[in-house]
Design an enzyme around this catalytic site. Sequence first.
Site, PDB file in Angstrom:
ATOM      1  N   THR A 110       0.875  -1.171   0.000  1.00  0.00           N
ATOM      2  CA  THR A 110       0.000   0.000   0.000  1.00  0.00           C
ATOM      3  C   THR A 110       0.912   1.221   0.000  1.00  0.00           C
ATOM      4  OG1 THR A 110      -1.806  -1.118   1.127  1.00  0.00           O
ATOM      5  CG2 THR A 110      -1.770   1.274   1.246  1.00  0.00           C
ATOM      6  N   LYS A 185      -7.348   1.478  -3.304  1.00  0.00           N
ATOM      7  CA  LYS A 185      -7.056   1.090  -1.921  1.00  0.00           C
ATOM      8  C   LYS A 185      -7.318   2.260  -0.973  1.00  0.00           C
ATOM      9  CE  LYS A 185      -5.593  -1.270   1.613  1.00  0.00           C
ATOM     10  NZ  LYS A 185      -4.287  -1.937   1.725  1.00  0.00           N
ATOM     11  N   LYS A 253      -0.436   5.210   8.516  1.00  0.00           N
ATOM     12  CA  LYS A 253       0.373   5.359   7.304  1.00  0.00           C
ATOM     13  C   LYS A 253      -0.533   5.458   6.083  1.00  0.00           C
ATOM     14  CE  LYS A 253       1.891   2.078   4.887  1.00  0.00           C
ATOM     15  NZ  LYS A 253       1.573   1.386   3.597  1.00  0.00           N
TER      16      LYS A 253
END
Length: 300
Positions: A110, A185, A253
Amino acid sequence: MSSIGQRSYTATPSFRVAFLGLGVMGFPMAGHLATAGQQVTVYNRSPAKAQAWVAEFGGASAATPREAVQGVDVVFACVGNDADLRSVVLGETGAFAGMKPGAVFVDHTTASAEVARELHAEAKARGLHFVDAPVSGGQAGAVNGALTVMCGGDQAAFDTIQPLALHMGKAVTRVGEAGAGQLAKMVNQICIAGIVQGLSEAIAFGQRSGLPMELVLDVIGKGAAQSWQMDNRGRTMVADKFDFGFAVDWMRKDLGLVLDEARRNGARLPLTALVDQFYADVQEMDGGRLDTSSLIKRLR
């Protein structure tokens, strides 16, 4: 005891592949590839993890990404962030320096859409292919080979890697050009952040009211309030248990990537920004390694 769950695999030709990064996600993902009959060479920054993987699944390990990708058809990677990704892709010991012409690099990290577009362009200039392919499903999805994979990149490269990625996932879908997988995502993480905060408030409210919350969740889970988070985390939140996979540190994050992208594209994300700060509160409570449902700890 195997580190992966049992599942069936659709028969595919055997390819030579490499897998870079054997963390909590990469270790079982690479394991599914090997168990499905692929010829896998692995690389990990700490060699002991690579040696443990080879001891369980066979195949081979290499000392650098460049060595791991020699002669392979497809390279998979799952590392921590943009900087980690660049470190295994670029430079004299990076994967791009060792991949054969026409090979495909599939990034399950990611990361930012920006780095995906950058590495796609660099791959193209070298006669290679790059697919950004972040995953959803967490550690349990990786162990059970049941991940959802969102891909960005050229159609031909996607068509090459989809059958292999389906050894690790239940759905592998191209959503657009380079960077589109990472953007999808981000959409996923926006949804999760809002749902977990709502579920946290609902459970905390019910407990303050003296309701039998396991029963209440069972009742409302049959109606419009139902969600994956309610089904899989509701009762563990009631029980104050938060050791079920994807950690707060990693969610922060990811939400940082989301908010950075929103500043670029002008999207307004007031709820996401607020929940990001709530996760920062959980970190301040020494909860960085707890799973994302630990948002409820702020409300107790």
